[in-house]
Design a protein around this motif. Structure first.
Motif: not given
Length: 93
Positions: A25-31, A34-41
């Motif tokens: 997700c981080r790699s795709t967002a940077r490409t 995109i801004k924001g965040w991701v986390r495991n639940l």
């Protein structure tokens, strides 16, 4: 005139933890810019908040539906939200 940014709050379930999903997700967002965040639940899902130009956000959603090669996305829940003031994309713990 540039389109106004949009924001989506996403919950992804399936085999999405321990398979590099957050890094994907981080790699795709940077490409895509995109801004924001991701986390495991704790329940095994991944939570993702993304913000950016509508076409780029939709492209990110399409990428997330596939996930990285070792992931298996079984369900995705997407909600539209008001934009927050994100500066970058990050992995949250």
């Amino acid at each position: 005139m540039a389109e106004k940014d949009i924001q989506k709050h996403i919950y992804i379930s399936g085999r999405v933890q321990g398979v590099g999903f957050r890094a994907f997700c981080r790699s795709t967002a940077r490409t895509l810019g995109i801004k924001g965040w991701v986390r495991n639940l704790r329940d095994g899902r991944v939570e993702l908040v993304i913000q950016g130009q509508p076409a780029k956000v939709e492209k990110m959603v399409e990428n997330v539906k596939e996930g990285p090669s070792f992931a298996r996305v079984e369900d995705i829940e997407i909600k539209n939200e008001e934009c927050e003031d994100f500066r970058k994309f990050e992995i949250r713990l």
